[in-house]
Design an enzyme around this catalytic site. Structure first.
Site, PDB file in Angstrom:
ATOM      1  N   LYS A  79       0.874  -1.170   0.000  1.00  0.00           N
ATOM      2  CA  LYS A  79       0.000   0.000   0.000  1.00  0.00           C
ATOM      3  C   LYS A  79       0.913   1.223   0.000  1.00  0.00           C
ATOM      4  CE  LYS A  79      -4.496   0.914   0.395  1.00  0.00           C
ATOM      5  NZ  LYS A  79      -5.670   0.211  -0.065  1.00  0.00           N
ATOM      6  N   GLY A 178     -26.523   2.171   2.351  1.00  0.00           N
ATOM      7  CA  GLY A 178     -25.680   2.712   1.284  1.00  0.00           C
ATOM      8  C   GLY A 178     -25.983   2.058  -0.041  1.00  0.00           C
ATOM      9  N   GLY A 180     -25.041   2.973  -3.117  1.00  0.00           N
ATOM     10  CA  GLY A 180     -24.183   3.634  -4.100  1.00  0.00           C
ATOM     11  C   GLY A 180     -23.807   2.638  -5.172  1.00  0.00           C
TER      12      GLY A 180
HETATM   13  P1  NAD Z   1     -20.252   4.861  -3.250  1.00  0.00           P
HETATM   14  O1  NAD Z   1     -19.689   6.159  -2.822  1.00  0.00           O
HETATM   15  O2  NAD Z   1     -20.647   4.682  -4.677  1.00  0.00           O
HETATM   16  O3  NAD Z   1     -21.547   4.516  -2.369  1.00  0.00           O
HETATM   17  C1  NAD Z   1     -21.628   4.759  -1.011  1.00  0.00           C
HETATM   18  C2  NAD Z   1     -23.061   5.159  -0.715  1.00  0.00           C
HETATM   19  O4  NAD Z   1     -23.169   5.323   0.689  1.00  0.00           O
HETATM   20  C3  NAD Z   1     -23.477   6.455  -1.370  1.00  0.00           C
HETATM   21  O5  NAD Z   1     -24.729   6.300  -2.031  1.00  0.00           O
HETATM   22  C4  NAD Z   1     -23.575   7.437  -0.218  1.00  0.00           C
HETATM   23  O6  NAD Z   1     -24.563   8.425  -0.400  1.00  0.00           O
HETATM   24  C5  NAD Z   1     -23.911   6.513   0.927  1.00  0.00           C
HETATM   25  N1  NAD Z   1     -23.549   7.037   2.228  1.00  0.00           N
HETATM   26  C6  NAD Z   1     -22.454   7.744   2.570  1.00  0.00           C
HETATM   27  N2  NAD Z   1     -22.498   8.066   3.874  1.00  0.00           N
HETATM   28  C7  NAD Z   1     -23.631   7.538   4.355  1.00  0.00           C
HETATM   29  C8  NAD Z   1     -24.229   7.518   5.632  1.00  0.00           C
HETATM   30  N3  NAD Z   1     -23.659   8.102   6.676  1.00  0.00           N
HETATM   31  N4  NAD Z   1     -25.414   6.881   5.765  1.00  0.00           N
HETATM   32  C9  NAD Z   1     -26.004   6.297   4.710  1.00  0.00           C
HETATM   33  N5  NAD Z   1     -25.484   6.267   3.471  1.00  0.00           N
HETATM   34  C10 NAD Z   1     -24.306   6.875   3.299  1.00  0.00           C
HETATM   35  O7  NAD Z   1     -19.195   3.765  -2.780  1.00  0.00           O
HETATM   36  P2  NAD Z   1     -19.113   2.239  -3.253  1.00  0.00           P
HETATM   37  O8  NAD Z   1     -18.100   2.121  -4.313  1.00  0.00           O
HETATM   38  O9  NAD Z   1     -20.488   1.724  -3.464  1.00  0.00           O
HETATM   39  O10 NAD Z   1     -18.474   1.563  -1.956  1.00  0.00           O
HETATM   40  C11 NAD Z   1     -19.257   1.323  -0.810  1.00  0.00           C
HETATM   41  C12 NAD Z   1     -18.368   0.724   0.273  1.00  0.00           C
HETATM   42  O11 NAD Z   1     -17.766  -0.471  -0.193  1.00  0.00           O
HETATM   43  C13 NAD Z   1     -17.217   1.625   0.713  1.00  0.00           C
HETATM   44  O12 NAD Z   1     -16.960   1.387   2.093  1.00  0.00           O
HETATM   45  C14 NAD Z   1     -16.055   1.092  -0.099  1.00  0.00           C
HETATM   46  O13 NAD Z   1     -14.810   1.356   0.536  1.00  0.00           O
HETATM   47  C15 NAD Z   1     -16.353  -0.379  -0.098  1.00  0.00           C
HETATM   48  N6  NAD Z   1     -15.736  -1.102  -1.221  1.00  0.00           N
HETATM   49  C16 NAD Z   1     -16.063  -0.767  -2.494  1.00  0.00           C
HETATM   50  C17 NAD Z   1     -15.489  -1.478  -3.550  1.00  0.00           C
HETATM   51  C18 NAD Z   1     -15.835  -1.167  -4.977  1.00  0.00           C
HETATM   52  O14 NAD Z   1     -15.527  -1.974  -5.843  1.00  0.00           O
HETATM   53  N7  NAD Z   1     -16.461  -0.022  -5.252  1.00  0.00           N
HETATM   54  C19 NAD Z   1     -14.566  -2.510  -3.285  1.00  0.00           C
HETATM   55  C20 NAD Z   1     -14.266  -2.826  -1.964  1.00  0.00           C
HETATM   56  C21 NAD Z   1     -14.862  -2.114  -0.936  1.00  0.00           C
END
Ligand code: NAD
Length: 349
Positions: A79, A178, A180
């Site tokens: 990292k 969440g 997202g």
């Molecule tokens: P994203 O930003 O697209 O989605 C996150 C969602 O959570 C958003 O819709 C946001 O509005 C919502 N959110 C933020 N704060 C909030 C709160 N306090 N209460 C309720 N909702 C809230 O992110 P993502 O890519 O979907 O990732 C989501 C999680 O998964 C993160 O923790 C990320 O680190 C983890 N993750 C993602 C991936 C990936 O491939 N994208 C891989 C490994 C881990």
């Protein structure tokens, strides 16, 4: 560029780089390279001081060792952190200098995106180093979110089988905090499998979309963990399982995509004590690193990705089984199994 090696017990190589001309101040850490070169993203953050940056890069690089080992890819844990404000301190010169810093590791470290660093930044770094992943052409990797969503779906299937004796998800209720990139994709998979959804997000448009597309019930973000459901899937920020939330979780399974779901390590045991089966976050959300790993190996294809992601469910099933037999928390068992993968490779070498 000034290069300062840092001796850290238990880490293969840690180096701090300072480049006055571009303003680069970075630390790259390779924790373990038994399985292959260290692989993990670069985080760009305004750390308070060097010690804070060093602590973070150590914690994150060790986490990547475990994640890559259980993700089944031939990479060790690495990292990097760049100290600075990603909103104001980025420049092409800085990322070119950063590429030279990566090159200094001679292939012992491959980087990818993490918070504060995007694909454009990585493309600039790739001008001066060969060891960058996540910048593949269309069809050879790219956006990991749909893969992560699929991995979570497979993980929820494995957990529902282990804890609830379910062979399918028909009628299973899942609360997703969440919706997202990952949470929405997960909703789609679960809806397709016949699950009933409860969703929460600070983004009202997102919850309305989930309601329209999947018939999801909407609750507030403060209520999502306490919903009367079978599965709670944290897919927003880290720390969802904490002293304030744990006692009101009604679900029998916690399985979601968010990183660092356990606010403190003792939450692993606390979930077990409450009879809640926890799918360790770094195992269930490993699809992104699996994609990066295949991209580096030049082995990326949609079919290979699907096959590898589907194995996340098998890995989780093995963790759940051992945890159940030994009466131990699943996070602890996952860490142990990752160490065994590495130890076996060390012996075989
Ligand atoms: P994203 O930003 O697209 O989605 C996150 C969602 O959570 C958003 O819709 C946001 O509005 C919502 N959110 C933020 N704060 C909030 C709160 N306090 N209460 C309720 N909702 C809230 O992110 P993502 O890519 O979907 O990732 C989501 C999680 O998964 C993160 O923790 C990320 O680190 C983890 N993750 C993602 C991936 C990936 O491939 N994208 C891989 C490994 C881990």
């Amino acid at each position: 560029m000034d290069v300062f090696p840092i001796e850290v017990e238990g880490w293969r190589r840690v180096v701090r780089f300072v480049d006055e001309a571009s303003g680069l101040h970075a630390i790259i850490a390779v924790h373990d390279d038994t399985l292959g070169p260290g692989c993990g993203g670069t985080r760009f953050r305004p750390y308070a001081d060097i010690d804070a940056a060093l602590d973070d890069v150590k914690r994150l690089s060790r986490g990547m060792t475990y994640k890559n080992a259980l993700g089944g890819i031939p990479f060790g844990g690495g990292k990097a952190v760049i100290i600075g404000d990603p909103k104001t301190d980025k420049s092409p010169e800085l990322f070119r200098a950063y590429g030279r810093a990566i090159e200094h590791f001679g292939g012992m470290y491959y980087t990818a995106e993490d918070s504060g660093v995007n694909e454009t930044d990585l493309r600039i770094a790739a001008e001066t180093t060969a060891y960058v992943a996540g910048v593949a052409d269309e069809g050879k990797g790219g956006n990991p979110s749909p893969f992560t969503a699929r991995g979570c779906w497979r993980g929820i299937e494995a957990a529902a089988n282990a804890r609830l004796g379910r062979n399918d998800l028909e009628g299973l209720s899942v609360s997703i905090l969440g919706v997202g990139a990952v949470g929405m994709g997960l909703s789609q998979h679960l809806h397709g499998a016949g699950a009933k959804l409860v969703v929460a997000d600070v983004n009202e448009t997102a919850v309305e979309e989930a309601c329209d597309r999947f018939g999801a019930e909407i609750v507030s973000p403060q209520e999502a963990h306490a919903a009367d459901v079978d599965v709670y899937a944290p897919c927003a920020l880290g720390g969802a399982i904490n002293l304030d939330t744990i006692n009101s979780i009604k679900a029998k399974v916690v399985a979601g995509a968010a990183n660092n779901q356990l606010y403190t390590p003792d939450m692993d045991q606390a979930l077990l004590d409450r009879g809640i089966l926890y799918a360790p976050d770094y195992v269930i959300n490993a699809a992104g690193v699996i994609s990066v790993g295949l991209e580096i190996l030049g082995a990326w294809s949609a079919g290979e990705m699907t096959a590898r992601i589907d194995r996340i469910g098998d890995t989780l099933s093995r963790i759940f089984e051992r945890a159940q037999i030994e009466g131990r928390p699943t996070g602890e068992v996952a860490d142990e199994m990752a160490r065994e993968v590495i130890e076996d490779a060390r012996k075989a070498a």
